[in-house]
Write a protein that holds these residues in place. Structure first.
Motif, PDB file in Angstrom:
ATOM      1  N   ARG A  12      76.168 -67.079 106.367  1.00 45.22           N
ATOM      2  CA  ARG A  12      77.339 -67.127 106.839  1.00 45.22           C
ATOM      3  C   ARG A  12      77.169 -68.176 108.105  1.00 45.22           C
ATOM      4  O   ARG A  12      76.396 -68.393 108.806  1.00 45.22           O
ATOM      5  N   PRO A  13      78.410 -68.480 108.986  1.00 46.84           N
ATOM      6  CA  PRO A  13      78.469 -69.180 109.939  1.00 46.84           C
ATOM      7  C   PRO A  13      77.745 -68.501 111.036  1.00 46.84           C
ATOM      8  O   PRO A  13      77.893 -67.344 111.202  1.00 46.84           O
ATOM      9  N   ILE A  14      77.436 -69.297 111.955  1.00 46.67           N
ATOM     10  CA  ILE A  14      76.789 -68.841 112.994  1.00 46.67           C
ATOM     11  C   ILE A  14      77.665 -68.914 114.354  1.00 46.67           C
ATOM     12  O   ILE A  14      78.628 -69.596 114.441  1.00 46.67           O
ATOM     13  N   PHE A  62      74.254 -72.454 108.303  1.00 44.58           N
ATOM     14  CA  PHE A  62      74.348 -71.121 108.101  1.00 44.58           C
ATOM     15  C   PHE A  62      73.286 -70.373 109.001  1.00 44.58           C
ATOM     16  O   PHE A  62      72.179 -70.781 109.126  1.00 44.58           O
ATOM     17  N   GLY A  63      73.848 -69.153 109.295  1.00 44.59           N
ATOM     18  CA  GLY A  63      73.012 -68.069 110.124  1.00 44.59           C
ATOM     19  C   GLY A  63      72.554 -67.223 108.530  1.00 44.59           C
ATOM     20  O   GLY A  63      73.440 -66.958 107.820  1.00 44.59           O
ATOM     21  N   ILE A  64      71.345 -66.811 108.558  1.00 43.14           N
ATOM     22  CA  ILE A  64      70.971 -66.003 107.546  1.00 43.14           C
ATOM     23  C   ILE A  64      70.532 -64.451 108.160  1.00 43.14           C
ATOM     24  O   ILE A  64      69.739 -64.440 108.993  1.00 43.14           O
ATOM     25  N   GLU A  65      71.455 -63.599 107.925  1.00 42.01           N
ATOM     26  CA  GLU A  65      71.328 -62.397 108.489  1.00 42.01           C
ATOM     27  C   GLU A  65      70.942 -61.327 107.002  1.00 42.01           C
ATOM     28  O   GLU A  65      71.251 -61.446 105.975  1.00 42.01           O
ATOM     29  N   LEU A  66      70.038 -60.404 107.463  1.00 43.75           N
ATOM     30  CA  LEU A  66      69.578 -59.179 106.478  1.00 43.75           C
ATOM     31  C   LEU A  66      70.882 -58.321 106.509  1.00 43.75           C
ATOM     32  O   LEU A  66      71.121 -57.722 107.488  1.00 43.75           O
ATOM     33  N   VAL A  73      68.298 -63.541 111.294  1.00 44.05           N
ATOM     34  CA  VAL A  73      66.739 -63.746 111.020  1.00 44.05           C
ATOM     35  C   VAL A  73      66.506 -65.392 110.911  1.00 44.05           C
ATOM     36  O   VAL A  73      65.023 -65.827 111.168  1.00 44.05           O
ATOM     37  N   VAL A  74      67.229 -66.099 110.821  1.00 43.14           N
ATOM     38  CA  VAL A  74      67.104 -67.654 110.352  1.00 43.14           C
ATOM     39  C   VAL A  74      68.184 -68.388 110.369  1.00 43.14           C
ATOM     40  O   VAL A  74      69.449 -67.648 110.266  1.00 43.14           O
ATOM     41  N   PHE A  75      68.189 -69.715 110.727  1.00 47.53           N
ATOM     42  CA  PHE A  75      69.117 -70.699 110.197  1.00 47.53           C
ATOM     43  C   PHE A  75      68.831 -71.333 109.250  1.00 47.53           C
ATOM     44  O   PHE A  75      67.508 -71.764 109.182  1.00 47.53           O
TER      45      PHE A  75
END
Length: 179
Positions: A12-14, A62-66, A73-75
């Protein structure tokens, strides 16, 4: 504003609300050692980076979230270059080796070809970073070898290698997986 979900992840967007999590990732010298992003020195710098870069283009960054914790945790981002996209990512060290980047990467390869209509995706990595090479191979990318050298902040000469994948190659692999 694209939001993509996998079994464990939300891409998703950061947003500014992610500043603390992004700061935790980017302040780690081991995480940013081979990235264009320098080690984060303070939260205000990350907030500015979100305003000026990460939060500005919600179709390619994208931001990557758990999903389990809603923790960023990552972009992962595409740097558009004509009809190609160059992939960049960073992952919190605590999450290395858990298959997060390949899982997010598979979803974003599909997005890059199907939604952004890139004809080719490319990724660069420091030759000594074998883990990134394995991730690119897991994404179906092909090793294209050394493309350049650069001098690190410590004066070390680092060789940069590239992987790439064309839309045609990716589509053929998708058809092969179905049959």
């Amino acid at each position: 504003m694209a939001v993509i979900e996998t079994s464990r992840l939300r891409l998703r967007p950061i947003a500014q609300a992610d500043a603390v999590d992004l700061f935790q990732v980017l302040r780690d010298a081991d995480v940013v050692r081979y990235l264009r992003y320098q080690q984060a020195t303070d939260l205000a710098a990350i907030q500015q980076e979100i305003t000026e870069h990460f939060g500005r283009d919600t179709s390619t960054v994208f931001g990557i979230e758990l999903k389990s914790s809603n923790r960023l945790v990552v972009f992962f981002e595409f740097h558009p270059n004509g009809n190609s996209g160059i992939l960049t990512y960073a992952l919190a060290q605590a999450d290395w080796g858990k298959g997060i980047v390949p899982e997010a990467g598979q979803a974003l390869v599909r997005y890059g070809f199907e939604t952004l209509n890139f004809q080719r995706l490319e990724a660069h990595y420091a030759a000594i970073n074998h883990k990134s090479a394995r991730v690119m191979a897991k994404l179906g990318m092909i090793d294209r070898g050394k493309i350049q050298d650069f001098r690190s902040q410590t004066g070390e000469i680092i060789s940069v290698k590239a992987y790439d994948l064309t839309k045609e190659q990716w589509q053929a692999e998708q058809l092969s997986a179905l049959g």
